[in-house]
Design a protein around this motif. Structure first.
Motif, PDB file in Angstrom:
ATOM      1  N   ALA A 291       0.835  -1.199   0.000  1.00 42.51           N
ATOM      2  CA  ALA A 291       0.000   0.000   0.000  1.00 42.51           C
ATOM      3  C   ALA A 291       0.866   1.244   0.000  1.00 42.51           C
ATOM      4  CB  ALA A 291      -0.922   0.002   1.215  1.00 42.51           C
ATOM      5  N   VAL A 292       0.313   2.315  -0.612  1.00 46.32           N
ATOM      6  CA  VAL A 292       0.946   3.630  -0.588  1.00 46.32           C
ATOM      7  C   VAL A 292      -0.053   4.595   0.049  1.00 46.32           C
ATOM      8  CG1 VAL A 292       1.936   5.516  -1.924  1.00 46.32           C
ATOM      9  CG2 VAL A 292       2.296   3.152  -2.653  1.00 46.32           C
ATOM     10  N   VAL A 293       0.355   5.266   1.133  1.00 50.23           N
ATOM     11  CA  VAL A 293      -0.529   6.164   1.876  1.00 50.23           C
ATOM     12  C   VAL A 293       0.163   7.514   2.018  1.00 50.23           C
ATOM     13  CG1 VAL A 293      -1.774   6.540   4.035  1.00 50.23           C
ATOM     14  CG2 VAL A 293      -1.508   4.221   3.142  1.00 50.23           C
ATOM     15  N   THR A 294      -0.589   8.594   1.758  1.00 53.45           N
ATOM     16  CA  THR A 294      -0.049   9.951   1.941  1.00 53.45           C
ATOM     17  C   THR A 294      -0.713  10.591   3.144  1.00 53.45           C
ATOM     18  OG1 THR A 294      -1.680  10.863   0.414  1.00 53.45           O
ATOM     19  CG2 THR A 294       0.462  10.244  -0.500  1.00 53.45           C
ATOM     20  N   SER A 295       0.054  11.414   3.863  1.00 52.98           N
ATOM     21  CA  SER A 295      -0.489  12.080   5.056  1.00 52.98           C
ATOM     22  C   SER A 295      -1.475  13.177   4.679  1.00 52.98           C
ATOM     23  CB  SER A 295       0.647  12.662   5.897  1.00 52.98           C
ATOM     24  OG  SER A 295       1.401  13.604   5.137  1.00 52.98           O
ATOM     25  N   LYS A 296      -1.348  13.755   3.469  1.00 55.34           N
ATOM     26  CA  LYS A 296      -2.252  14.804   2.990  1.00 55.34           C
ATOM     27  C   LYS A 296      -2.443  14.628   1.486  1.00 55.34           C
ATOM     28  CE  LYS A 296      -0.317  18.282   6.186  1.00 55.34           C
ATOM     29  NZ  LYS A 296       0.379  19.590   6.258  1.00 55.34           N
ATOM     30  N   THR A 297      -3.584  15.105   1.000  1.00 54.85           N
ATOM     31  CA  THR A 297      -3.788  15.202  -0.439  1.00 54.85           C
ATOM     32  C   THR A 297      -4.062  16.641  -0.861  1.00 54.85           C
ATOM     33  OG1 THR A 297      -6.128  14.658  -0.145  1.00 54.85           O
ATOM     34  CG2 THR A 297      -4.625  12.836  -0.674  1.00 54.85           C
ATOM     35  N   GLU A 298      -4.285  17.534   0.113  1.00 52.63           N
ATOM     36  CA  GLU A 298      -4.455  18.962  -0.148  1.00 52.63           C
ATOM     37  C   GLU A 298      -3.582  19.747   0.812  1.00 52.63           C
ATOM     38  OE1 GLU A 298      -8.445  20.309  -0.056  1.00 52.63           O
ATOM     39  OE2 GLU A 298      -9.092  19.133  -1.786  1.00 52.63           O
ATOM     40  N   LEU A 299      -2.818  20.722   0.274  1.00 57.12           N
ATOM     41  CA  LEU A 299      -1.940  21.521   1.117  1.00 57.12           C
ATOM     42  C   LEU A 299      -1.494  22.742   0.326  1.00 57.12           C
ATOM     43  CD1 LEU A 299       1.631  19.957   1.228  1.00 57.12           C
ATOM     44  CD2 LEU A 299      -0.137  19.149  -0.336  1.00 57.12           C
ATOM     45  N   ASN A 300      -0.779  23.639   0.991  1.00 57.95           N
ATOM     46  CA  ASN A 300      -0.226  24.830   0.357  1.00 57.95           C
ATOM     47  C   ASN A 300       1.216  24.572  -0.053  1.00 57.95           C
ATOM     48  OD1 ASN A 300      -2.598  26.303   0.825  1.00 57.95           O
ATOM     49  ND2 ASN A 300      -1.904  26.883   2.874  1.00 57.95           N
ATOM     50  N   ALA A 301       1.708  25.379  -0.977  1.00 57.70           N
ATOM     51  CA  ALA A 301       3.110  25.288  -1.366  1.00 57.70           C
ATOM     52  C   ALA A 301       4.000  25.572  -0.170  1.00 57.70           C
ATOM     53  CB  ALA A 301       3.397  26.280  -2.497  1.00 57.70           C
ATOM     54  N   SER A 302       5.146  24.942  -0.122  1.00 56.80           N
ATOM     55  CA  SER A 302       6.140  25.023   0.958  1.00 56.80           C
ATOM     56  C   SER A 302       5.724  24.266   2.208  1.00 56.80           C
ATOM     57  CB  SER A 302       6.463  26.482   1.329  1.00 56.80           C
ATOM     58  OG  SER A 302       7.017  27.148   0.211  1.00 56.80           O
ATOM     59  N   GLU A 303       4.487  23.746   2.267  1.00 54.94           N
ATOM     60  CA  GLU A 303       4.137  22.804   3.322  1.00 54.94           C
ATOM     61  C   GLU A 303       4.629  21.414   2.903  1.00 54.94           C
ATOM     62  OE1 GLU A 303       0.037  24.927   4.939  1.00 54.94           O
ATOM     63  OE2 GLU A 303      -0.029  22.934   4.047  1.00 54.94           O
ATOM     64  N   SER A 304       4.746  20.541   3.849  1.00 63.07           N
ATOM     65  CA  SER A 304       5.252  19.200   3.534  1.00 63.07           C
ATOM     66  C   SER A 304       4.185  18.149   3.796  1.00 63.07           C
ATOM     67  CB  SER A 304       6.493  18.888   4.374  1.00 63.07           C
ATOM     68  OG  SER A 304       6.162  18.805   5.738  1.00 63.07           O
ATOM     69  N   PHE A 305       4.298  17.048   3.075  1.00 64.99           N
ATOM     70  CA  PHE A 305       3.475  15.871   3.367  1.00 64.99           C
ATOM     71  C   PHE A 305       4.363  14.635   3.235  1.00 64.99           C
ATOM     72  CE2 PHE A 305       3.247  16.138  -1.204  1.00 64.99           C
ATOM     73  CZ  PHE A 305       3.148  14.826  -1.647  1.00 64.99           C
ATOM     74  N   ARG A 306       3.867  13.506   3.717  1.00 64.92           N
ATOM     75  CA  ARG A 306       4.652  12.276   3.746  1.00 64.92           C
ATOM     76  C   ARG A 306       3.942  11.202   2.931  1.00 64.92           C
ATOM     77  NH1 ARG A 306       8.361  12.218   8.037  1.00 64.92           N
ATOM     78  NH2 ARG A 306       8.112  10.003   8.506  1.00 64.92           N
ATOM     79  N   ALA A 307       4.725  10.486   2.144  1.00 65.87           N
ATOM     80  CA  ALA A 307       4.215   9.351   1.370  1.00 65.87           C
ATOM     81  C   ALA A 307       4.878   8.082   1.902  1.00 65.87           C
ATOM     82  CB  ALA A 307       4.504   9.530  -0.110  1.00 65.87           C
ATOM     83  N   LYS A 308       4.062   7.158   2.373  1.00 64.75           N
ATOM     84  CA  LYS A 308       4.576   5.938   2.998  1.00 64.75           C
ATOM     85  C   LYS A 308       4.278   4.738   2.105  1.00 64.75           C
ATOM     86  CE  LYS A 308       4.323   3.265   7.308  1.00 64.75           C
ATOM     87  NZ  LYS A 308       3.696   3.181   8.647  1.00 64.75           N
ATOM     88  N   LEU A 309       5.342   4.032   1.681  1.00 63.38           N
ATOM     89  CA  LEU A 309       5.212   2.800   0.908  1.00 63.38           C
ATOM     90  C   LEU A 309       5.473   1.639   1.860  1.00 63.38           C
ATOM     91  CD1 LEU A 309       6.106   5.126  -1.136  1.00 63.38           C
ATOM     92  CD2 LEU A 309       6.854   3.253  -2.623  1.00 63.38           C
ATOM     93  N   GLU A 310       4.498   0.771   2.062  1.00 58.33           N
ATOM     94  CA  GLU A 310       4.587  -0.264   3.095  1.00 58.33           C
ATOM     95  C   GLU A 310       4.263  -1.629   2.517  1.00 58.33           C
ATOM     96  OE1 GLU A 310       3.307  -0.597   7.730  1.00 58.33           O
ATOM     97  OE2 GLU A 310       1.700  -0.106   6.325  1.00 58.33           O
ATOM     98  N   VAL A 311       5.093  -2.630   2.914  1.00 60.15           N
ATOM     99  CA  VAL A 311       4.863  -4.028   2.561  1.00 60.15           C
ATOM    100  C   VAL A 311       4.611  -4.795   3.854  1.00 60.15           C
ATOM    101  CG1 VAL A 311       5.817  -6.096   1.484  1.00 60.15           C
ATOM    102  CG2 VAL A 311       6.357  -3.847   0.539  1.00 60.15           C
ATOM    103  N   LYS A 312       3.480  -5.508   3.906  1.00 60.06           N
ATOM    104  CA  LYS A 312       3.126  -6.314   5.081  1.00 60.06           C
ATOM    105  C   LYS A 312       2.979  -7.777   4.681  1.00 60.06           C
ATOM    106  CE  LYS A 312       0.437  -2.815   7.624  1.00 60.06           C
ATOM    107  NZ  LYS A 312      -0.899  -2.507   8.198  1.00 60.06           N
ATOM    108  N   GLY A 313       3.205  -8.658   5.653  1.00 56.97           N
ATOM    109  CA  GLY A 313       2.976 -10.075   5.400  1.00 56.97           C
ATOM    110  C   GLY A 313       4.043 -10.937   6.017  1.00 56.97           C
TER     111      GLY A 313
END
Length: 592
Positions: A291-313
């Motif tokens: 799965a790929v999960v982002t902390s935000k999908t809407e934000l302003n420029a110069s703000e940051s968000f995180r994209a997490k790529l996770e493998v489980k099993g």
């Protein structure tokens, strides 16, 4: 004539007395030829007490008993005799002709040495099947067995090897220790901690036995073909019953020292099929979710968000790489933080999750699609490859400067420069209803303490400024020193995280590899996705870095790649860390 006769008798008695009083110190062995499965007893015997006994090193033998000390005093026909013996019990380590070297002791201020003794060790010999022989009883009632969960696994499929010690009901074990441990050189291995061995009932070759599990190890084969699991060998003290009984009628036991081995095991590792192998396959074997999960999908420029790529099993979670995402160029992407939450047990092998988390900062307003990311693995249940996709994620940057570059991958909004004016609540909210008044007249600043402090401050600061200026000029003039300080600063900055992980092989080499990549990114202006060994080597040479330094840098990168598949000691990790720090310093000093 009689006088001469008496003198002769006296001289004879004196010479006899001196001969009797001569000091002897010698080595005696129980046999000079023995099988590799037999024990050797070595006695160091002296006829007068001494100090500072020093035995030999017993090369090619393992000491399984001793030193035992025995002292004997006796009177025979009015003559006193003394004997003191140090005894050792040895087990040969291999075949050949070996020498029991000299032992030394100090007697009456003089050093005495034994004569070296040669012993021949042959192949294992058949011991007599004597029901009253303690060694034979022990060999028939104690067995060490290695049980492998699967003998034909796929490459990178987890298997378990379990070492069981079987003991019959009429014997017992009072002590044991490992004398030879398997190395698992062709496997990734993880020992399962057994705090207190539990006695269980079972059977061995159809006969009832008690057994304890001494060691469990999870293995992941790292190459295909015929692989050998090395044997585990133990030295055991066994309690064997005798025909004698105590005053209460209970049978007396005797102790026997014995070396037993589980023997080697051969497994045949099957390669992963080439048919249907996806192009993005990185070696994952097991059952996984992605799965790929982002902390935000809407934000302003110069703000940051995180994209997490996770493998489980469950599967070889520590032995493959998470796929690398592709981001639009207007998004500033930082190196990912790798996290592992993995447990290893004998039933599931590795299980849990691993993830890469990217910190991303958008520079301009607009809409930025993150393309779908695919992860593939080999499913052991269906014996086929499977591929999981994350789906496209759209990031909306709702406020910030507009990017007019046509080369940007972002999908920008048509009305990006127009903003709708919206009002909220009371339209007269800008009118202040609260007052904040201050007196018109106040104390004069002229002549106050603050006035004189500000007046004198520049005069006091002039000498300090001159001193600091001179120091700064000296520091700037020290070109070599500045380069050294800068190199040290960069080395500490990039290697700090790796140093914290010393002792944890996987975490250390992941951190060390990240440190080297971050350093190259800063010094060569190269993105991680563009880093290949050939390109790194060419860029370093273009920058004037000397050939030995370039080779050293490439060797460290190579070590980081191999470390997760090979056994590494704490000393080797420390050496790689020191070598990385020194190489970064050299690259920094030599680079133009």
């Amino acid at each position: 004539m009689k006088t001469l006769k008496y003198i002769s008798v006296l001289l004879f008695l004196l010479s006899t007395g001196f001969a009797t009083a001569q000091v002897t110190f010698e080595a005696k062995v129980s046999k000079t030829t023995l099988g590799v499965n037999e024990r050797l007893r070595v006695d160091f015997e002296m006829n007068k007490d001494g100090d500072n006994f020093n035995p030999p090193n017993f090369d090619n033998f393992m000491v399984v008993g001793g030193p035992n000390q025995a002292v004997s005093h006796s009177w025979v026909n009015g003559k006193k005799s003394f004997s003191k013996t140090y005894s050792f019990y040895l087990a040969p380590k291999g075949l050949g002709t070996f020498t029991i070297k000299q032992a030394t002791i100090e007697i009456d201020g003089e050093i005495y040495k034994t004569t070296p003794v040669k012993v021949k060790v042959t192949k294992a010999v058949d011991k007599p099947k004597d029901g009253n022989n303690a060694d034979y009883i022990a060999s028939e009632n104690i067995h060490l067995v290695a049980e492998v969960s699967k003998t034909d696994p796929y490459l990178n499929e987890g298997i378990t090897v379990e070492y069981r010690l079987y003991v019959s009901a009429n014997t017992g074990v009072s002590n044991w220790r490992e004398i030879e441990s398997p190395k698992y050189s062709d496997f990734w291995s993880q020992n399962i901690d057994i705090k207190v061995p539990k006695v269980q009932n079972g059977s061995y070759k159809g006969e009832p036995y008690r057994y304890v599990v001494l060691r469990k190890t999870v293995l992941y084969p790292q190459k295909s073909g015929k692989l050998e699991i090395e044997p585990l060998s133990l030295d055991i003290t066994i309690e064997v019953p005798t025909n004698r009984r105590d005053i209460f009628g209970s049978r007396l036991m005797t102790q026997v020292h014995k070396t037993i081995s589980a023997g080697s095991k051969t497994i045949r590792v099957k390669p992963l099929p080439e048919e249907g192998k996806p192009a993005n396959f990185t070696g994952a074997v097991g059952e996984f979710d992605f799965a790929v999960v982002t902390s935000k999908t809407e934000l302003n420029a110069s703000e940051s968000f995180r994209a997490k790529l996770e493998v489980k099993g469950k599967g070889n979670l520590k032995l493959f790489e998470i796929p690398k995402p592709t981001f639009p160029s207007s998004l500033e992407v930082y190196e990912p933080e790798h996290d592992e939450n993995v447990r290893t047990d004998e039933k599931l092998g590795m299980n849990g999750s691993i993830s890469d988390t990217y910190t991303i900062v958008p520079q301009y307003k607009g809409k930025y699609p993150i393309p779908s990311i695919s992860f593939s693995y080999f499913d052991l249940k269906t014996k086929s490859y499977k591929e999981v996709s994350s789906g496209e994620i759209l990031i909306s940057v709702i406020d910030g400067p507009t990017n007019n570059s046509s080369s940007d991958n972002a999908i920008t909004s048509v009305n990006a420069n127009k903003q709708e004016v919206k009002t909220k609540g009371n339209h007269l909210a800008f009118i202040k209803t609260d007052t904040s008044l201050s007196p018109i007249e106040g104390d004069d600043f002229f002549g106050s303490n603050g006035f004189w402090a500000l007046l004198l401050a520049p005069l006091l600061a002039i000498p300090l400024a001159i001193v600091f200026r001179r120091k700064a000029d000296e520091r700037r003039a020290d070109v070599v020193g500045n380069r050294l300080r800068q190199a040290d600063k960069l080395a500490k900055r990039y290697l700090g995280e790796a140093k914290k992980s010393l002792g944890n092989k996987e975490a250390f080499y992941i951190a060390l590899e990240k440190a080297l990549h971050n350093y190259l990114k800063a010094k060569l202006s190269i993105e991680t996705s563009d880093m290949s060994k050939e390109k790194i080597q060419a860029l370093l040479q273009e920058k004037g870095v000397e050939e030995p330094t370039v080779l050293s840098f490439m060797q460290i990168l190579h070590n980081c790649e191999l470390a997760r598949y090979t056994p590494i000691t704490q000393v080797e990790m420390q050496q790689d860390y020191q070598k990385a720090a020194e190489t970064i310093n050299l690259v920094d000093k030599q680079m133009r």
